[in-house]
Design a protein around this motif. Sequence first.
Motif, PDB file in Angstrom:
ATOM      1  N   LEU A  26       0.832  -1.193   0.000  1.00 44.64           N
ATOM      2  CA  LEU A  26       0.000   0.000   0.000  1.00 44.64           C
ATOM      3  C   LEU A  26       0.871   1.249   0.000  1.00 44.64           C
ATOM      4  O   LEU A  26       0.581   2.231  -0.663  1.00 44.64           O
ATOM      5  N   LEU A  27       1.964   1.205   0.736  1.00 49.19           N
ATOM      6  CA  LEU A  27       2.924   2.307   0.754  1.00 49.19           C
ATOM      7  C   LEU A  27       4.196   1.930   0.014  1.00 49.19           C
ATOM      8  O   LEU A  27       5.225   2.573   0.185  1.00 49.19           O
TER       9      LEU A  27
ATOM     10  N   VAL B 203      -0.064   4.645  -3.509  1.00 47.74           N
ATOM     11  CA  VAL B 203      -0.208   5.801  -2.632  1.00 47.74           C
ATOM     12  C   VAL B 203       0.692   6.942  -3.082  1.00 47.74           C
ATOM     13  O   VAL B 203       0.291   8.111  -3.069  1.00 47.74           O
ATOM     14  N   HIS B 204       1.895   6.614  -3.527  1.00 48.20           N
ATOM     15  CA  HIS B 204       2.816   7.671  -3.936  1.00 48.20           C
ATOM     16  C   HIS B 204       2.454   8.251  -5.299  1.00 48.20           C
ATOM     17  O   HIS B 204       2.728   9.430  -5.571  1.00 48.20           O
ATOM     18  N   GLU B 205       1.817   7.460  -6.143  1.00 51.09           N
ATOM     19  CA  GLU B 205       1.284   8.032  -7.377  1.00 51.09           C
ATOM     20  C   GLU B 205       0.190   9.061  -7.044  1.00 51.09           C
ATOM     21  O   GLU B 205       0.160  10.162  -7.604  1.00 51.09           O
ATOM     22  N   ASP B 206      -0.696   8.693  -6.114  1.00 53.25           N
ATOM     23  CA  ASP B 206      -1.728   9.639  -5.685  1.00 53.25           C
ATOM     24  C   ASP B 206      -1.101  10.858  -5.017  1.00 53.25           C
ATOM     25  O   ASP B 206      -1.521  12.003  -5.245  1.00 53.25           O
ATOM     26  N   LEU B 207      -0.108  10.603  -4.176  1.00 57.20           N
ATOM     27  CA  LEU B 207       0.557  11.689  -3.457  1.00 57.20           C
ATOM     28  C   LEU B 207       1.138  12.702  -4.427  1.00 57.20           C
ATOM     29  O   LEU B 207       0.987  13.921  -4.258  1.00 57.20           O
TER      30      LEU B 207
ATOM     31  N   LYS C 293       9.809   9.417   0.108  1.00 59.73           N
ATOM     32  CA  LYS C 293       9.552   9.635  -1.323  1.00 59.73           C
ATOM     33  C   LYS C 293       8.595  10.810  -1.417  1.00 59.73           C
ATOM     34  O   LYS C 293       7.420  10.701  -1.068  1.00 59.73           O
ATOM     35  N   ASN C 294       9.088  11.972  -1.863  1.00 60.82           N
ATOM     36  CA  ASN C 294       8.304  13.188  -1.719  1.00 60.82           C
ATOM     37  C   ASN C 294       8.625  14.188  -2.830  1.00 60.82           C
ATOM     38  O   ASN C 294       9.412  13.901  -3.740  1.00 60.82           O
ATOM     39  N   ALA C 295       8.029  15.366  -2.738  1.00 64.81           N
ATOM     40  CA  ALA C 295       8.217  16.374  -3.776  1.00 64.81           C
ATOM     41  C   ALA C 295       9.670  16.801  -3.909  1.00 64.81           C
ATOM     42  O   ALA C 295      10.124  17.158  -5.004  1.00 64.81           O
ATOM     43  N   GLY C 296      10.415  16.765  -2.805  1.00 68.72           N
ATOM     44  CA  GLY C 296      11.811  17.180  -2.834  1.00 68.72           C
ATOM     45  C   GLY C 296      12.696  16.306  -3.700  1.00 68.72           C
ATOM     46  O   GLY C 296      13.738  16.761  -4.188  1.00 68.72           O
ATOM     47  N   ASN C 297      12.297  15.043  -3.902  1.00 61.39           N
ATOM     48  CA  ASN C 297      13.058  14.144  -4.785  1.00 61.39           C
ATOM     49  C   ASN C 297      12.197  13.635  -5.942  1.00 61.39           C
ATOM     50  O   ASN C 297      12.497  12.597  -6.535  1.00 61.39           O
ATOM     51  N   ASP C 298      11.136  14.400  -6.260  1.00 61.49           N
ATOM     52  CA  ASP C 298      10.217  14.054  -7.363  1.00 61.49           C
ATOM     53  C   ASP C 298       9.671  12.645  -7.235  1.00 61.49           C
ATOM     54  O   ASP C 298       9.434  11.953  -8.226  1.00 61.49           O
ATOM     55  N   TYR C 299       9.445  12.227  -5.969  1.00 62.56           N
ATOM     56  CA  TYR C 299       8.824  10.932  -5.681  1.00 62.56           C
ATOM     57  C   TYR C 299       9.633   9.774  -6.296  1.00 62.56           C
ATOM     58  O   TYR C 299       9.082   8.705  -6.570  1.00 62.56           O
TER      59      TYR C 299
END
Length: 439
Positions: A294-295, A341-345, A315-321
């Motif tokens: 899920l994550l 979840v990270h695609e949605d994020l 895995k976030n905006a700072g490293n473009d997921y």
Amino acid sequence: MLTTEDNQLLTRVGPGTPMGELMRQYWVPALLSSELPDSDSDPVRLMLLGEKLVAFRDTSGRVGLLRHLCPHRGAPLFLGRNEENGLRCVYHGWKFDVTGKCVDMPNEPPESDFKKKIKPAGYPCVEKGGVVWAYLGPRAEPPPLPALEALDTPEEERLILPLMVNCNWLQIVEGGLDTVHVSFLHAGHIRPEDAPPGSFLEHITRDRTLRYKVCDTDYGYICGAYRPVGDDHYYWRIAQFLFPFYAMVPTGVLGAKVETLMTVPLDDHHTMQYAVLKKGTGTYIAPGQTVGLLLDQTPLLPNSTDWLGRFRSTKNAGNDYLIDREAQRRGDSFTGITGFVHEDLAMTEQMDPILDRSIEHLGTTDMAVIRLRRRLIAATKALAENGTTPPGVDDPSVYQQRAGGVVLPKDADWMEATEELRRAEVSHPELDLTISGGA
């Protein structure tokens, strides 16, 4: 397309805002019980509905939630001493119990009764389902807690997955109820012949569009999105919106899946989403996979003591997921981002912290999003203008719902045919969870 006025009404959640006041009619998930692991453990800073608060567990194990500044001189209570059934400000020694009542004022002379004149600055808290719930509303006697099946699941069968999302709460809820995006964002690279034959995954890849039916309910609304399966059947993806910020998304098998997404606004630009589910009920799981996917088994950053320092993904905006452009080019992934979840994020966060909805051009497959906004606007205005109690506040039983996928004959009445499958606390051992195929 929303007007600027309605967009602000829907997205602003601070004290005194129409949406903030609507949410304060309900109990609100504040933090996990595990974040306050022991009696007299360290306090926790947190944001909730635009307020800076401090949570603590006292010597007797009770949880308190206080405004973060001492009412004496505005010193930070987070730096206080958690001791002997109270949180003591270290500036002048004032001490507060879990209700916010001042129980000791050592800088005042013994004959002073000043502490009795200090209005309590705490919010009622209760614990249920591994969650600390807070009531920030106006009632002297809070309403009942919502009867969400996932939270009533025994602890050994319950899983709670928290995640901080750096955007407004509404675009997250809208994303969960926007079921057509699954065929593209999550499954755009999958060919129908590569999906298990007869599975939900085959259906959403063979026909990537949808038609909708939406019905208002006394807790929010129910949405049925359907597409043909052969000549005689439809595959239905049934989702639920439950006031004020709960969603049951249509993944998995209707009747078997027990899950609720709780999308809690911290402030206008940050949200804590809790996925609460019963293990083994098919949520986001293909045969042989584990719920960790899920994550995408992505680790979280260590929690910090900042106001917004809890449950942040690495895995976030700072490293473009961690987008993999080569995987995207090869067709191994539609997005190049691993994990649903990270695609949605990536989609919701990169809309900007609050989406300017005047730029949108909504089509027929946006019906669930349109109905969500209409329901929220109507309830918010009814409360603000007429004092009308919002849906579900006083009737916890209406939250006893389920969502998921099902195949029905084309001539079936979808609401009537799924009534028993949508009912919580009902066992359906005859259902085959593998039919989802990971959809």
